[in-house]
Write a protein that holds these residues in place. Sequence first.
Motif, short mmCIF file in Angstrom:
data_model
loop_
_atom_site.label_atom_id
_atom_site.label_comp_id
_atom_site.label_asym_id
_atom_site.label_seq_id
_atom_site.Cartn_x
_atom_site.Cartn_y
_atom_site.Cartn_z
N ARG A 1 0.80 -1.27 -0.04
CA ARG A 1 -0.13 0.02 0.10
C ARG A 1 0.78 1.39 0.03
O ARG A 1 1.62 1.45 0.99
CB ARG A 1 -1.05 0.16 1.22
CG ARG A 1 -1.79 1.30 1.27
CD ARG A 1 -2.74 1.33 2.36
NE ARG A 1 -3.63 2.55 2.43
CZ ARG A 1 -4.62 2.72 1.96
NH1 ARG A 1 -5.08 1.78 0.80
NH2 ARG A 1 -5.11 3.87 2.04
N SER A 2 0.88 2.06 -0.84
CA SER A 2 1.45 3.10 -1.04
C SER A 2 0.57 4.31 -1.08
O SER A 2 -0.42 4.39 -1.95
CB SER A 2 2.19 3.25 -2.55
OG SER A 2 3.25 2.45 -2.61
N SER A 3 0.77 5.20 -0.15
CA SER A 3 -0.38 6.39 -0.03
C SER A 3 0.51 7.50 0.43
O SER A 3 1.38 7.77 1.38
CB SER A 3 -1.25 6.15 1.09
OG SER A 3 -2.29 7.06 1.71
N ASP B 1 -2.68 8.90 -4.16
CA ASP B 1 -2.17 10.06 -3.96
C ASP B 1 -0.68 10.01 -4.14
O ASP B 1 0.21 10.26 -3.24
CB ASP B 1 -2.67 10.53 -2.45
CG ASP B 1 -2.25 11.95 -2.48
OD1 ASP B 1 -1.91 12.78 -3.46
OD2 ASP B 1 -2.30 12.67 -1.15
N VAL B 2 -0.29 9.39 -5.29
CA VAL B 2 1.21 9.35 -5.66
C VAL B 2 1.64 10.18 -6.66
O VAL B 2 0.96 10.19 -7.86
CB VAL B 2 1.34 7.81 -5.77
CG1 VAL B 2 2.87 7.62 -6.53
CG2 VAL B 2 1.05 6.85 -4.86
N ASP B 3 2.89 10.83 -6.45
CA ASP B 3 3.35 11.72 -7.39
C ASP B 3 4.74 11.25 -7.84
O ASP B 3 5.33 11.15 -7.12
CB ASP B 3 3.38 13.15 -7.04
CG ASP B 3 2.05 13.84 -6.96
OD1 ASP B 3 1.09 13.36 -7.66
OD2 ASP B 3 2.07 14.52 -6.06
N ILE B 4 5.10 11.04 -9.22
CA ILE B 4 6.17 10.37 -9.47
C ILE B 4 6.96 11.44 -10.81
O ILE B 4 6.01 11.65 -11.68
CB ILE B 4 6.26 9.09 -9.86
CG1 ILE B 4 5.76 8.08 -8.68
CG2 ILE B 4 7.39 8.52 -10.32
CD1 ILE B 4 5.46 6.70 -9.03
N ALA B 5 8.20 11.77 -10.58
CA ALA B 5 8.67 12.47 -11.87
C ALA B 5 10.02 12.10 -11.82
O ALA B 5 10.77 12.28 -10.92
CB ALA B 5 8.70 14.11 -11.39
N SER B 6 10.27 11.51 -13.16
CA SER B 6 11.79 11.02 -13.37
C SER B 6 12.49 12.18 -14.12
O SER B 6 11.96 13.13 -14.89
CB SER B 6 11.91 10.09 -14.46
OG SER B 6 11.05 10.02 -15.50
#
Length: 623
Positions: free
Chosen positions: A487-489, A593-598
């Motif tokens: 679970r990633s929150s 509610d996950v924000d990912i920026a490479s």
Amino acid sequence: MRPRGFLKLLPACLAALLLTVAAPASLVDVAAADNAQVGDNAQESDQGGASRSGDAIAGQVVGSVGGGDVTADATNRSQDVDVESGDTAGSNEASSFVGQRFEAEEEADPGHANTQTGDNEFDLSQRADAFSGDGVGGQVIGVVTATGGSADVVAANTSEDVDISSGDAASTNDSEVFVGLLASSFIGDDISPDDVADLTNGGGATVAQSVENLVEQTNVATILADGAAANTQDGDNELEVAQSAQAVSGDGVGGQVIGVVSAGGASVDATNRSSDVDVSTGDSASTNDSDAFVGLLAQGGAGVTIDQTNIASFTDSSFNTLTQSNDATILADGTAANKQTGDNEFDLSQRADASSGDGVGGQVIGVVTATGGSADVVAANTSEDVDISSGDAASTNDSEAFVGLLTRGVDVTITQINDATFVDSDFNTVTQSNTFTLLADGAANTQDGDNELEVAQSAQAVSGDGVGGQVIGVVSAGGASVDATNRSSDVDVSTGDSASTNDSGAFVGLLTEGASGEITQSNVATFDDSDNNTVTQSNTTDIGANTQDGDNELDVAQSAQAVSGDGVGGQVLGVVTSAGGSADVVAANTSEDVDIASGDAESSEDFDPFVGLSVLGLGEAAD
């Protein structure tokens, strides 16, 4: 290259501490005098060292290597923890001259400035490594068993209110090298004579007398040796430079990392909770810089100014002559500035690697079993309110190389004014001449031999991965069972930018370069009554060239690779079984509610070569 993926995290935490050792720069210098040598000059320098900051651990690190069965029951809780590893920097610098040097602040005497029968050789090796320590605010477990053994690991980790920051890493190699013969000479004082002749009634004679009045003025400026080459060599010049720079910033672990290699069965029961965790890995930068000259260099010095004024006034005269002459010879008169029988060779190797650390705010599990073994993994991970940022990575190689013969002139200005006034005369003549020889009267550079340059540049920049969820990798020779819940929150993952650059500016061959110069001349003649009066004015500019019996060769290989890290805010599973094996995978993942920026990845290669013979002339202005 540093191994990619989760397994590299384990040995990084247990590595030994090394210190940077910088070898002293070597300098072979020659006093300001004529140099004559029969023999060789050789220098070898090896600079190396490693700089590493310590690991910072506020959680748990478990390592076990067993010849039989291994059972590990580990429970860890890290709460309200701040972890920061230090910065590291490794640097090597070399500034060397190998050969013969002639430098004078006054006009050189006739003859050779440098004469050598023999070779000049320099071998330089530079290696700089910088590693910043890892930061662990959670749990790291590594288990290895021998043939017939099994591994049973029960791990429970809780990381709560944890801040982790790994230090920056920077490694630099810098090399400035001259191998060969250098002659540098100049005249610092300007020549500014004034000659004023006021001849009334034939210089004091009566009007009836017939007088031959002569006003003569000559200025001569010789910058280098008159009648001989500045540099003469019967031999070879060789330079070999190897530069390696590696910068690695530490990993940051605010969750759980488990690695198991078992010769038999492997059972892993892992529970991880990462809450309110900030992980930031440091930037990494590696740089190699090489600035080299290999061959013969004849260089004029500061500018020379010749300023001449002549005023003659005649009332009554016959066969009056006004002669004025300026000569400026900047380099050798009648021969080459550089003369070589032999070869010039430069071999450059540059490798720059930069890797920023990985950031783990969740769980990473890796299991490998041997033939007959099985893998049983029960994983439960919760990542909540986790911020992960991996550092930037930059690697740069820069090379400026000249291989061959270079003759360079100086700034020269000749200003001449002639004013003659005649009332009554017969066969009056005003003659004015300027001669400006920038380089040798002949070839500026003469070589019987080859020039060769070989450049190999490799730049690799890799920014770290960011894991705010769960990564599981299983390689099993038998059956594999994986029960994974993740679970990633409220997770923010940002991986750093990566940039790799190769830059090579190369000149291979013979270069004759005249400097900017100016000839200004003015002549005014007024005749009231005359017969066959002549006003003659002449300017001469002579620039030498290049003569070579041989080849020029350039070989350049450039490789630039830039890779930005992966961002994981959920779950990654990988399972491999051998022949006859089976895989049973139950995966349950929730990402909310996950924000990912490479990060950005940019690689560039710049190559500006010249191979052959070049003559750059004089910028001239004449009135």
